[in-house]
Design a protein around this motif. Sequence first.
Motif, mmCIF file in Angstrom:
data_model
loop_
_atom_site.group_PDB
_atom_site.id
_atom_site.type_symbol
_atom_site.label_atom_id
_atom_site.label_comp_id
_atom_site.label_asym_id
_atom_site.label_seq_id
_atom_site.Cartn_x
_atom_site.Cartn_y
_atom_site.Cartn_z
ATOM 1 N N ILE A 119 14.077 -2.780 -1.913
ATOM 2 C CA ILE A 119 13.353 -2.845 -0.643
ATOM 3 C C ILE A 119 13.123 -4.313 -0.312
ATOM 4 O O ILE A 119 12.642 -5.073 -1.155
ATOM 5 C CB ILE A 119 11.993 -2.126 -0.724
ATOM 6 N N ARG A 120 13.499 -4.740 0.896
ATOM 7 C CA ARG A 120 13.252 -6.123 1.319
ATOM 8 C C ARG A 120 12.457 -6.133 2.612
ATOM 9 O O ARG A 120 12.818 -5.479 3.592
ATOM 10 C CB ARG A 120 14.550 -6.879 1.568
ATOM 11 N N GLY A 121 11.369 -6.864 2.622
ATOM 12 C CA GLY A 121 10.579 -6.999 3.829
ATOM 13 C C GLY A 121 9.691 -8.219 3.754
ATOM 14 O O GLY A 121 9.654 -8.918 2.738
ATOM 15 N N ASN A 122 8.970 -8.506 4.849
ATOM 16 C CA ASN A 122 7.992 -9.582 4.775
ATOM 17 C C ASN A 122 6.728 -9.059 4.100
ATOM 18 O O ASN A 122 6.608 -7.874 3.792
ATOM 19 C CB ASN A 122 7.728 -10.197 6.157
ATOM 20 N N ALA A 123 5.772 -9.934 3.878
ATOM 21 C CA ALA A 123 4.601 -9.565 3.083
ATOM 22 C C ALA A 123 3.817 -8.420 3.696
ATOM 23 O O ALA A 123 3.400 -7.486 3.004
ATOM 24 C CB ALA A 123 3.705 -10.793 2.902
ATOM 25 N N SER A 124 3.593 -8.459 5.008
ATOM 26 C CA SER A 124 2.787 -7.410 5.631
ATOM 27 C C SER A 124 3.499 -6.068 5.616
ATOM 28 O O SER A 124 2.862 -5.018 5.454
ATOM 29 C CB SER A 124 2.404 -7.806 7.060
ATOM 30 N N GLU A 125 4.826 -6.080 5.778
ATOM 31 C CA GLU A 125 5.586 -4.826 5.726
ATOM 32 C C GLU A 125 5.513 -4.185 4.345
ATOM 33 O O GLU A 125 5.287 -2.978 4.212
ATOM 34 C CB GLU A 125 7.046 -5.090 6.122
ATOM 35 N N ILE A 126 5.708 -4.999 3.316
ATOM 36 C CA ILE A 126 5.651 -4.473 1.948
ATOM 37 C C ILE A 126 4.235 -4.008 1.618
ATOM 38 O O ILE A 126 4.037 -2.943 1.006
ATOM 39 C CB ILE A 126 6.115 -5.543 0.939
ATOM 40 N N HIS A 127 3.246 -4.787 2.022
ATOM 41 C CA HIS A 127 1.850 -4.426 1.781
ATOM 42 C C HIS A 127 1.515 -3.073 2.424
ATOM 43 O O HIS A 127 0.883 -2.213 1.800
ATOM 44 C CB HIS A 127 0.950 -5.520 2.354
ATOM 45 N N ARG A 128 1.943 -2.872 3.653
ATOM 46 C CA ARG A 128 1.656 -1.621 4.357
ATOM 47 C C ARG A 128 2.435 -0.462 3.750
ATOM 48 O O ARG A 128 1.933 0.672 3.688
ATOM 49 C CB ARG A 128 2.014 -1.763 5.841
ATOM 50 N N LEU A 129 3.645 -0.726 3.283
ATOM 51 C CA LEU A 129 4.448 0.321 2.660
ATOM 52 C C LEU A 129 3.777 0.850 1.404
ATOM 53 O O LEU A 129 3.966 2.002 1.012
ATOM 54 C CB LEU A 129 5.840 -0.238 2.320
ATOM 55 N N MET A 130 2.983 0.006 0.775
ATOM 56 C CA MET A 130 2.222 0.407 -0.407
ATOM 57 C C MET A 130 0.927 1.137 -0.049
ATOM 58 O O MET A 130 0.200 1.591 -0.927
ATOM 59 C CB MET A 130 1.870 -0.821 -1.242
ATOM 60 N N GLY A 131 0.622 1.203 1.242
ATOM 61 C CA GLY A 131 -0.608 1.856 1.663
ATOM 62 C C GLY A 131 -1.734 0.899 1.963
ATOM 63 O O GLY A 131 -2.881 1.313 2.153
ATOM 64 N N GLY A 132 -1.438 -0.403 2.042
ATOM 65 C CA GLY A 132 -2.457 -1.401 2.319
ATOM 66 C C GLY A 132 -2.864 -1.434 3.779
ATOM 67 O O GLY A 132 -2.283 -0.746 4.629
ATOM 68 N N ASP A 133 -3.862 -2.242 4.095
ATOM 69 C CA ASP A 133 -4.348 -2.371 5.464
ATOM 70 C C ASP A 133 -3.287 -2.993 6.362
ATOM 71 O O ASP A 133 -2.407 -3.744 5.907
ATOM 72 C CB ASP A 133 -5.611 -3.251 5.506
ATOM 73 N N ILE A 134 -3.380 -2.719 7.645
ATOM 74 C CA ILE A 134 -2.413 -3.221 8.618
ATOM 75 C C ILE A 134 -2.639 -4.718 8.851
ATOM 76 O O ILE A 134 -3.737 -5.147 9.196
ATOM 77 C CB ILE A 134 -2.544 -2.468 9.954
ATOM 78 N N VAL A 135 -1.581 -5.503 8.673
ATOM 79 C CA VAL A 135 -1.648 -6.937 8.977
ATOM 80 C C VAL A 135 -0.427 -7.392 9.757
ATOM 81 O O VAL A 135 -0.251 -8.566 10.034
ATOM 82 C CB VAL A 135 -1.763 -7.789 7.683
#
Length: 271
Positions: A119-135
């Motif tokens: 999986i390749r993405g920027n930090a906010s995309e990867i963070h959100r894919l893990m269930g993190g807050d929207i940034v």
Amino acid sequence: MTTSISGLFDQVRKKKPLVHQLTNFVTVNDCANATLAIGGSPIMTSSPKEVGDMVKLAQALVLNFGTIDDRSLEAMEIAGKTANDLHIPVIMDPVGVGSTPYRTEKAMELLGKVTVQVIRGNASEIHRLMGGDIVTRGVDSGELSISNAELALLAARKLNSVVVVSGAKDAVSDPSRTSIIDNGYPLLTKVTGTGCMATALIGAFCGITEDHYSAAIAGISTMSLSGELAAKTLKENEGTGTYRTRIIDAISKMDKSIWENEVNIHEEVAL
């Protein structure tokens, strides 16, 4: 580690892997050209009626969320499941995940149906894919309180995949180790599709080795390093249009020697 990765450059040009890419209409041409430039062979078939048959011919499959709709998502599921059945590596680019509920929901839904190797993405995309807050701001990255390296490792462990987090310093991680690539150039952020091209390059390298960690490093570092080398060729009166072309030129010239001499990379063993 660098010696084993640098050997992939000769292999990708020798084996010419077919990389099936379900990508977005904004960057499809650049993704195809980047794949050709590194030595692969791109195919961009997107119809649900033929993606299953087409992926059977490929050595790697790239699923890019840039311009998703119900039809493209249907095609991605068919192609992804076919690739899984045939042990063909799947590389996912969760473009813009976090920007809308639909996009985020469908990305997570696809991960529940298709096994993804990288999986390749920027930090906010990867963070959100893990269930993190929207940034996320559109398809651009917001700010997080942890480093790309820390995020990549956490995501690799949670998503059970090799994870690449792009940024000023790119990070590649599997559950046990992380590599940090400190190449690139700020102008890369002013050319649309450089992230998508990086994913396409990762796909090409995944098509010639089962070592997806090394393939991910080779792909993302090729993009960052090409951006850096392309910038050095620009004259004072040349701008982003010329730079875009020079990036693809640099990819086409990338080889073992250039990569070994120019890449700035170090690996950390995770605890």
